[in-house]
Design a protein around this motif. Sequence first.
Motif, PDB file in Angstrom:
ATOM      1  N   ASN A 176       0.848  -1.308   0.005  1.00 48.11           N
ATOM      2  CA  ASN A 176      -0.132   0.039   0.068  1.00 48.11           C
ATOM      3  C   ASN A 176       0.960   1.275   0.063  1.00 48.11           C
ATOM      4  N   CYS A 177       0.516   2.173  -0.800  1.00 48.12           N
ATOM      5  CA  CYS A 177       1.025   3.552  -0.819  1.00 48.12           C
ATOM      6  C   CYS A 177       0.205   4.591  -0.589  1.00 48.12           C
ATOM      7  N   GLY A 178       0.611   5.676  -0.159  1.00 53.39           N
ATOM      8  CA  GLY A 178      -0.363   6.596   0.357  1.00 53.39           C
ATOM      9  C   GLY A 178      -0.963   7.254  -0.899  1.00 53.39           C
ATOM     10  N   ILE A 179      -1.740   8.247  -0.584  1.00 55.82           N
ATOM     11  CA  ILE A 179      -2.540   9.085  -1.343  1.00 55.82           C
ATOM     12  C   ILE A 179      -2.378  10.727  -1.307  1.00 55.82           C
ATOM     13  N   GLU A 180      -1.772  10.935  -0.171  1.00 60.23           N
ATOM     14  CA  GLU A 180      -1.593  12.496  -0.187  1.00 60.23           C
ATOM     15  C   GLU A 180      -0.555  13.195  -0.861  1.00 60.23           C
ATOM     16  N   PRO A 181      -0.924  13.902  -1.713  1.00 64.91           N
ATOM     17  CA  PRO A 181       0.197  14.778  -2.476  1.00 64.91           C
ATOM     18  C   PRO A 181       1.385  15.467  -1.825  1.00 64.91           C
ATOM     19  N   THR A 182       2.377  15.757  -2.574  1.00 66.88           N
ATOM     20  CA  THR A 182       3.555  16.336  -2.352  1.00 66.88           C
ATOM     21  C   THR A 182       3.072  17.760  -2.068  1.00 66.88           C
ATOM     22  N   THR A 183       3.836  18.662  -1.288  1.00 63.67           N
ATOM     23  CA  THR A 183       3.844  20.144  -1.144  1.00 63.67           C
ATOM     24  C   THR A 183       4.474  20.817  -2.224  1.00 63.67           C
ATOM     25  N   VAL A 184       3.807  21.492  -2.986  1.00 65.02           N
ATOM     26  CA  VAL A 184       4.317  22.360  -4.217  1.00 65.02           C
ATOM     27  C   VAL A 184       4.718  23.562  -3.933  1.00 65.02           C
ATOM     28  N   VAL A 185       5.800  23.930  -4.192  1.00 63.81           N
ATOM     29  CA  VAL A 185       6.505  25.238  -4.043  1.00 63.81           C
ATOM     30  C   VAL A 185       7.093  25.786  -5.131  1.00 63.81           C
ATOM     31  N   ASP A 186       6.951  27.177  -5.217  1.00 62.17           N
ATOM     32  CA  ASP A 186       7.655  27.789  -6.423  1.00 62.17           C
ATOM     33  C   ASP A 186       8.609  28.562  -5.944  1.00 62.17           C
ATOM     34  N   LEU A 187       9.720  28.383  -6.555  1.00 61.09           N
ATOM     35  CA  LEU A 187      11.261  29.031  -6.019  1.00 61.09           C
ATOM     36  C   LEU A 187      11.634  29.613  -7.245  1.00 61.09           C
TER      37      LEU A 187
END
Length: 208
Positions: A176-187
């Motif tokens: 089983n793998c999670g479903i919550e996405p990554t945090t996306v940050v514009d640099l």
Amino acid sequence: MAQHVSIHPDNPQARLLQRAAEIIRQGGVIALPTDSSYALGCHLGDKAAVERIRAIRGVDERHLLTLMCRDLSQIGQFARVDNATYRLLKATTPGSYTFILEGTRELPRRVLHPKRKTIGLRVPAHAVTLALLAALDEPLLTSTLIVAGDEGPLTEGWEIQDRLDSQLELILDCGNCGIEPTTVVDLTGALPTLVRAGLGALAPLGLD
């Protein structure tokens, strides 16, 4: 029909990683675990494989894929990184973050934002993914494994096989793998800008 292999989540078998790397080099599309969810992955330079991923996702060329890197040196090869950005990346990678950065000429134009010439990059905190990137010895172009019409990603290897068996060459199944996405940050600006809050903590970015 996809090869469906069980891979250890913490100590992945080297022979399976080498097989996966060879399939990618030959133009295959694979399903792989990450620290946020299962993802689809292919070779950066393979236009046909990229189109196959977009077809599975049901998205067009306006939907940008993410370049998954082994470490900061690879990020520095494919994106423009100044000293302040490097320090921030060093503090947050590996981790569940996707960073929007200006791409370098090492990248095919088709994977960059058409106007901003940016791309999303990440260094995942998952043993299987990092070991695969080391075996491949180059970044992997990826997209969250969400089948066209679904609201969320598939979370089990058997589920991926049921839905996509004829559309993939390999499924790396570590349970089983999670479903919550990554945090996306514009640099790309003077200060980090939050695009999407997800698994990655905001405090190290000064955005909490």
